[in-house]
Design an enzyme around this catalytic site. Structure first.
Site, PDB file in Angstrom:
ATOM      1  N   ASP A   2      56.261 -36.960 -33.923  1.00 58.90           N
ATOM      2  CA  ASP A   2      56.000 -37.720 -32.709  1.00 58.90           C
ATOM      3  C   ASP A   2      56.979 -37.201 -31.668  1.00 58.90           C
ATOM      4  OD1 ASP A   2      54.171 -39.090 -34.158  1.00 58.90           O
ATOM      5  OD2 ASP A   2      55.341 -40.939 -34.337  1.00 58.90           O
ATOM      6  N   ASP A 121      44.447 -45.506 -35.169  1.00 53.79           N
ATOM      7  CA  ASP A 121      45.510 -46.448 -35.537  1.00 53.79           C
ATOM      8  C   ASP A 121      44.822 -47.784 -35.788  1.00 53.79           C
ATOM      9  OD1 ASP A 121      47.430 -44.487 -34.943  1.00 53.79           O
ATOM     10  OD2 ASP A 121      47.531 -45.106 -32.839  1.00 53.79           O
TER      11      ASP A 121
END
Lengths: 242, 226
Positions: A2, A121
């Site tokens: 990330d 997600d």
């Protein structure tokens, strides 16, 4: 990895970011360690309306010799074109595809299914219902995990990267029940994400979750699991790995 | 050494540029016939759709240029497929260096996902796999038995230092069946050609530029070919 402001970070349940280094250096390190693929997600791109840094992608492409996927803030074809031209092998789309599913058709029609990873997600509520979220897990939608994943496949997605928000950062294993349901009902590869804390968790997601691949970040970033040892372990458990 | 990469309407060419740079070579990306014909090495990489790619190559007369290349040429992925006779993708006639027809994978089980995407093992321990026809392979020869059909124990110069079972990275929905020019095989749904060689033409179905240290060895071998 990330990536925020050019640095690799890893959240716990999507908040409390801790720095874990330069993404290009880290990518090179992992490719030398035996990682099979790398994923770079610009985690703030969607939320703040920023675009992924094509410059970082170019540096990664010049440095690493294994495939890598880039995501974060991809909203239209020209974003995809820019990232592929910078040297990415695949792009992952998430919020923009939930908002406008035709984006998946557009990408796969122009660049092929192999380029298009649909990242999802999702969060499981107390009734066992999985709901898709936008913007890095910040905004719930009306879409259920399984029906959205199915639609993504029908629209031409090449892979599904499923992150369980319940499991992410908790290090108690992947969401194998949901993963198994995805993998058994879809005909495209499913990448498990969220929850890796021990070598056994990787074994379990392949054997119980029927996952095609497993993704992890912090356990690698902080050296808790070393990739060569993990692969040796998986081989000893009878799982085919490179 | 002058290394040229054929510039056409296919994707992912920059990965090959980067991979060569990591080996200390500065390649030229060009569609100029004179430059291609005069290069010491020519690479023909790319990902894309065969009909569009062939249309572009014909329109720019690059198909003729490719046929006339005399130096070592390396076709990668769709580059391998376009060097064959014909492909099922878009039902289009190709450049025709290799006497083989490209076919689409037919999944047989749920696990058989198309496109075939990811790392897979190579088998390289044979200069030429002596096989008569694709039918023989599909119907009678299982991958394990292929070993018995090999008569030449040599490894093609493209695969010096590469071992049976070494992993390389594939992304494809179409494949070249086993044929007399096969120099390496992979097994996905069925055994097929992972690499071909005929005269000065070498090809890989996989992406050496994305295949870690093994891929780098293959590219290094290509640059060293006589």
């Amino acid at each position: 990895m990330d990536v925020k402001d050019g640095q690799t970070v890893k959240g716990t349940n999507f908040v409390n970011l801790r720095e874990a280094g330069d993404p290009v250096e880290l990518g090179k390190f992992y490719s030398e360690q035996g990682a099979d693929e790398l994923v770079f997600l610009d985690i703030t791109a969607s939320h703040e309306g920023r675009k992924t840094f094509a410059e970082m992608v170019s540096r990664v492409a010049a440095t690493v010799n294994i495939p890598f996927t880039v995501g974060g803030g991809i909203g239209e074809l020209k974003d995809v074109d820019r990232l592929l031209n910078a040297g990415a092998d695949k792009v992952s789309v998430n919020s923009a595809a939930l908002r406008r599913p035709e984006l998946i058709d557009e990408i796969t029609n122009h660049f092929g299914s192999q380029v298009c990873v649909v990242a999802i997600d999702a969060h499981e509520d107390e009734q066992g219902q999985w709901t898709c979220y936008l913007n890095g897990g910040r905004i719930p939608t009306e879409r259920g995990l399984f029906e959205w994943a199915h639609e993504a496949q029908e629209r031409g997605a090449g892979e599904i990267l499923f992150t369980s928000m319940n499991h992410d950062g908790v290090k108690t294993g992947f969401a194998n029940e949901a993963l198994r349901r995805l993998s058994d009902s879809l005909s495209i590869p499913i990448i498990a994400s969220g929850g890796a804390g021990a070598k056994e968790h990787f074994r379990d997601t392949f054997l119980e979750g029927h996952s095609d691949a497993a993704l992890a970040a912090s356990v690698f970033h902080f050296g808790e699991i070393k990739i060569p040892e993990l692969k040796k372990y998986l081989k000893s458990e009878g799982i085919t790995v490179r | 050494m002058k290394v040229a990469i054929i510039k056409y309407n296919a994707g992912n060419i920059y990965s090959v540029v980067h991979a060569l740079k990591r080996l200390g070579v500065e390649p030229v990306l060009t569609d100029d016939p004179a430059e291609l014909l005069s290069a010491d090495r020519v690479l023909f990489p790319g990902q894309g759709e065969a009909r569009q790619a062939m249309g572009y190559l014909r329109e720019h007369r690059l198909d003729e240029v490719i046929r006339n290349l005399k130096q070592p040429v390396l076709g990668i992925c769709i580059g391998q497929q376009l060097l064959c006779r014909h492909t099922e993708e878009g039902d289009v006639d190709c450049i025709g260096i290799f006497d083989a027809d490209v076919k689409r994978f037919c999944p047989e089980r749920h696990e058989d996902k198309v496109p075939c995407m990811g790392w897979n093992g190579l088998r390289v321990k044979s200069e030429k796999l002596k096989v008569k026809s694709e039918k023989l392979i599909v119907n009678e020869v299982k991958s394990e038995e292929l070993r018995g059909n090999e008569v030449n124990e040599g490894v093609n110069p493209l695969f010096q230092g590469v071992n049976d079972g070494d992993y390389v990275y594939f992304v494809h929905s179409y494949y070249v069946p086993l044929c007399t020019d096969t120099i390496a095989t992979a097994n996905y749904i069925l055994p097929y050609s992972a690499a071909l060689h005929k005269d000065n033409f070498y090809t890989c179905q996989f992406h050496p530029e994305k295949s870690g240290a093994v891929g780098e060895q293959i590219l290094r071998n290509f640059l060293k070919l006589k």
